[in-house]
Design a protein around this motif. Structure first.
Motif, PDB file in Angstrom:
ATOM      1  N   THR A 131       0.857  -1.183   0.000  1.00  0.00           N
ATOM      2  CA  THR A 131       0.000   0.000   0.000  1.00  0.00           C
ATOM      3  C   THR A 131       0.895   1.237   0.000  1.00  0.00           C
ATOM      4  N   PRO A 132       0.621   2.201  -0.869  1.00  0.00           N
ATOM      5  CA  PRO A 132       1.454   3.408  -0.886  1.00  0.00           C
ATOM      6  C   PRO A 132       1.255   4.246   0.376  1.00  0.00           C
ATOM      7  N   ALA A 133       2.240   5.058   0.673  1.00  0.00           N
ATOM      8  CA  ALA A 133       2.118   6.029   1.762  1.00  0.00           C
ATOM      9  C   ALA A 133       1.108   7.099   1.337  1.00  0.00           C
ATOM     10  N   ILE A 134       0.505   7.733   2.306  1.00  0.00           N
ATOM     11  CA  ILE A 134      -0.551   8.717   2.051  1.00  0.00           C
ATOM     12  C   ILE A 134      -0.105   9.822   1.095  1.00  0.00           C
ATOM     13  N   ASP A 135       1.032  10.446   1.375  1.00  0.00           N
ATOM     14  CA  ASP A 135       1.470  11.573   0.549  1.00  0.00           C
ATOM     15  C   ASP A 135       1.800  11.158  -0.879  1.00  0.00           C
ATOM     16  N   GLU A 136       2.475  10.016  -1.038  1.00  0.00           N
ATOM     17  CA  GLU A 136       2.823   9.601  -2.398  1.00  0.00           C
ATOM     18  C   GLU A 136       1.579   9.148  -3.170  1.00  0.00           C
ATOM     19  N   LYS A 150      -5.852   2.183   4.401  1.00  0.00           N
ATOM     20  CA  LYS A 150      -5.702   1.083   5.358  1.00  0.00           C
ATOM     21  C   LYS A 150      -6.808   0.037   5.214  1.00  0.00           C
ATOM     22  N   ASN A 151      -7.839   0.354   4.444  1.00  0.00           N
ATOM     23  CA  ASN A 151      -8.928  -0.585   4.217  1.00  0.00           C
ATOM     24  C   ASN A 151      -8.875  -1.241   2.838  1.00  0.00           C
ATOM     25  N   SER A 152      -7.715  -1.189   2.193  1.00  0.00           N
ATOM     26  CA  SER A 152      -7.558  -1.837   0.891  1.00  0.00           C
ATOM     27  C   SER A 152      -7.655  -3.351   1.049  1.00  0.00           C
ATOM     28  N   TRP A 153      -8.330  -4.011   0.117  1.00  0.00           N
ATOM     29  CA  TRP A 153      -8.387  -5.469   0.088  1.00  0.00           C
ATOM     30  C   TRP A 153      -7.110  -6.011  -0.551  1.00  0.00           C
ATOM     31  N   ALA A 154      -6.637  -5.306  -1.584  1.00  0.00           N
ATOM     32  CA  ALA A 154      -5.356  -5.615  -2.239  1.00  0.00           C
ATOM     33  C   ALA A 154      -4.804  -4.303  -2.767  1.00  0.00           C
ATOM     34  N   SER A 155      -3.495  -4.194  -2.773  1.00  0.00           N
ATOM     35  CA  SER A 155      -2.872  -2.966  -3.250  1.00  0.00           C
ATOM     36  C   SER A 155      -1.530  -3.299  -3.899  1.00  0.00           C
ATOM     37  N   VAL A 156      -1.246  -2.623  -5.001  1.00  0.00           N
ATOM     38  CA  VAL A 156      -0.015  -2.841  -5.759  1.00  0.00           C
ATOM     39  C   VAL A 156       0.695  -1.506  -5.934  1.00  0.00           C
ATOM     40  N   CYS A 157       1.995  -1.518  -5.747  1.00  0.00           N
ATOM     41  CA  CYS A 157       2.826  -0.343  -6.009  1.00  0.00           C
ATOM     42  C   CYS A 157       3.898  -0.713  -7.026  1.00  0.00           C
ATOM     43  N   VAL A 158       4.197   0.206  -7.920  1.00  0.00           N
ATOM     44  CA  VAL A 158       5.317   0.050  -8.848  1.00  0.00           C
ATOM     45  C   VAL A 158       6.282   1.183  -8.536  1.00  0.00           C
ATOM     46  N   ARG A 159       7.531   0.800  -8.308  1.00  0.00           N
ATOM     47  CA  ARG A 159       8.549   1.791  -7.931  1.00  0.00           C
ATOM     48  C   ARG A 159       9.758   1.725  -8.852  1.00  0.00           C
ATOM     49  N   GLU A 160      10.319   2.884  -9.106  1.00  0.00           N
ATOM     50  CA  GLU A 160      11.578   3.011  -9.823  1.00  0.00           C
ATOM     51  C   GLU A 160      12.520   3.787  -8.918  1.00  0.00           C
ATOM     52  N   GLN A 161      13.585   3.134  -8.479  1.00  0.00           N
ATOM     53  CA  GLN A 161      14.548   3.714  -7.549  1.00  0.00           C
ATOM     54  C   GLN A 161      13.844   4.304  -6.329  1.00  0.00           C
ATOM     55  N   GLY A 162      12.867   3.566  -5.810  1.00  0.00           N
ATOM     56  CA  GLY A 162      12.161   3.959  -4.601  1.00  0.00           C
ATOM     57  C   GLY A 162      10.985   4.900  -4.805  1.00  0.00           C
ATOM     58  N   GLU A 163      10.876   5.499  -5.977  1.00  0.00           N
ATOM     59  CA  GLU A 163       9.787   6.449  -6.246  1.00  0.00           C
ATOM     60  C   GLU A 163       8.551   5.707  -6.747  1.00  0.00           C
ATOM     61  N   LEU A 164       7.382   6.059  -6.203  1.00  0.00           N
ATOM     62  CA  LEU A 164       6.126   5.477  -6.652  1.00  0.00           C
ATOM     63  C   LEU A 164       5.784   6.024  -8.034  1.00  0.00           C
ATOM     64  N   ILE A 165       5.729   5.129  -9.038  1.00  0.00           N
ATOM     65  CA  ILE A 165       5.411   5.554 -10.404  1.00  0.00           C
ATOM     66  C   ILE A 165       4.130   4.906 -10.927  1.00  0.00           C
ATOM     67  N   GLY A 166       3.593   3.958 -10.158  1.00  0.00           N
ATOM     68  CA  GLY A 166       2.351   3.318 -10.551  1.00  0.00           C
ATOM     69  C   GLY A 166       1.698   2.649  -9.361  1.00  0.00           C
ATOM     70  N   MET A 167       0.379   2.497  -9.426  1.00  0.00           N
ATOM     71  CA  MET A 167      -0.335   1.853  -8.321  1.00  0.00           C
ATOM     72  C   MET A 167      -1.693   1.389  -8.791  1.00  0.00           C
ATOM     73  N   GLY A 168      -2.297   0.543  -7.973  1.00  0.00           N
ATOM     74  CA  GLY A 168      -3.659   0.105  -8.183  1.00  0.00           C
ATOM     75  C   GLY A 168      -4.142  -0.574  -6.916  1.00  0.00           C
ATOM     76  N   ARG A 169      -5.460  -0.528  -6.685  1.00  0.00           N
ATOM     77  CA  ARG A 169      -6.007  -1.140  -5.474  1.00  0.00           C
ATOM     78  C   ARG A 169      -7.311  -1.837  -5.788  1.00  0.00           C
ATOM     79  N   ILE A 170      -7.697  -2.714  -4.878  1.00  0.00           N
ATOM     80  CA  ILE A 170      -9.029  -3.299  -4.865  1.00  0.00           C
ATOM     81  C   ILE A 170      -9.600  -3.025  -3.483  1.00  0.00           C
ATOM     82  N   VAL A 171     -10.822  -2.546  -3.448  1.00  0.00           N
ATOM     83  CA  VAL A 171     -11.527  -2.296  -2.192  1.00  0.00           C
ATOM     84  C   VAL A 171     -12.818  -3.100  -2.209  1.00  0.00           C
ATOM     85  N   GLY A 172     -13.415  -3.307  -1.060  1.00  0.00           N
ATOM     86  CA  GLY A 172     -14.674  -4.018  -0.991  1.00  0.00           C
ATOM     87  C   GLY A 172     -14.768  -4.870   0.250  1.00  0.00           C
ATOM     88  N   ASP A 173     -15.783  -5.724   0.270  1.00  0.00           N
ATOM     89  CA  ASP A 173     -16.015  -6.530   1.466  1.00  0.00           C
ATOM     90  C   ASP A 173     -15.243  -7.844   1.462  1.00  0.00           C
TER      91      ASP A 173
END
Length: 133
Positions: free
Chosen positions: A8-13, A36-59
């Motif tokens: 899960t990405p940090a709030i600011d990024e 914090k309520n993500s069901w699944a979360s993906v981060c893509v980083r290049e040299q530590g920088e967040l350059i892509g993301m996606g999440r799934i939310v739900g029950d």
């Protein structure tokens, strides 16, 4: 090559990447509660920088929603959106019940990407609706 991880990405990024990718801005308070309520979360980083993301939310059982598919402008059209979606789809197939309803709202031409993963338009049988507070 950028590194993809289930995280899960940090709030600011998270907030920064949403705006950079052309998605709506979210408050820090909303991001803190939602991330914090993500069901699944993906981060893509290049040299530590967040350059892509996606999440799934739900029950986690009945209804799931794919959200926050975002790629930094300099990295768009390089296959990162597909990598993010594949990672999220892998999580769905591994963890979600077979009867779960998975939905998303596609902005612009993003529906072409989502079709590759088995998503179909819900109309005319159903119509997506939304409301922003």
């Amino acid at each position: 090559m950028p590194i993809l991880e289930l995280a899960t990405p940090a709030i600011d990024e998270y907030r920064t990447l949403r705006v950079a990718a052309g998605l709506s801005a979210k408050s820090g308070e909303a991001a803190e509660a939602g991330l914090k309520n993500s069901w699944a979360s993906v981060c893509v980083r290049e040299q530590g920088e967040l350059i892509g993301m996606g999440r799934i939310v739900g029950d986690g059982g009945l209804f799931l929603l794919v959200v926050d598919i975002a790629v930094a402008p300099a990295w768009q059209r390089k296959g990162l959106g597909a990598r993010i979606m594949q990672a999220l789809m892998d999580e769905l197939h591994a963890r979600a019940p077979k009867t779960a309803h998975v939905a998303l709202i596609a902005d612009g031409t993003a529906c072409e990407l989502y079709r590759k993963f088995g998503f179909t338009m819900s109309a005319p049988g159903a119509h997506g609706m939304q409301m922003r507070l």
